[in-house]
Write a protein that holds these residues in place. Structure first.
Motif: not given
Length: 139
Positions: A78, A81, A127
């Motif tokens: 994550e 990205h 996140l």
């Protein structure tokens, strides 16, 4: 495995002049055979570089079309990205786009490491919030 350098997408905003010089010295010696493969993650139709931006840049400068790579299994997908998105926002889509982002070692450390620290803190909060929202939606 061998990966086309044009299929690589950076996740880093800068290169270190010193690191690049060290890689160039290796590249000019017989030790190039011993250079570790870069680490990548599959992402759409390209591969995100998780480690090895300097090696990939030097390979491109040396006229190579491919580079040895292995898939990164350390996690943090994550984050990478998000790093790739940050690069795209700065119009960094390929290794060659780092050409004008080569900094002296002290400037590299100050800019890149400080940016990473702040970015990682913000990304961790983002996140976590997304995970919390997903948990609430699944209850």
């Amino acid at each position: 495995m061998k990966i086309k350098i044009t299929d690589l997408h950076p996740t880093q905003l800068y290169l270190s002049e010193k690191k690049l010089h060290d890689i160039q010295m290796l590249d000019q010696s017989a030790e190039i055979i011993n250079v570790d493969p870069i680490s990548i993650l599959a992402f759409g139709n390209c591969f995100l570089i998780t480690d090895g931006h300097h090696r990939a840049y030097q390979a491109l400068l040396a006229g190579r079309d491919t580079i040895s790579a292995e898939f990164d299994r350390d996690g943090g997908d994550e984050f990478y990205h998000l790093y790739a998105q940050a690069c795209e926002e700065r119009k960094i889509y390929s290794v060659m786009d780092l050409k004008h982002r080569i900094l002296a070692q002290d400037e590299y450390e100050a800019k890149w490491y400080n940016w990473c620290d702040g970015f990682n803190q913000a990304a961790t909060l983002l996140l976590k919030r997304k995970a919390d929202e997903t948990d609430k939606a699944n209850k």
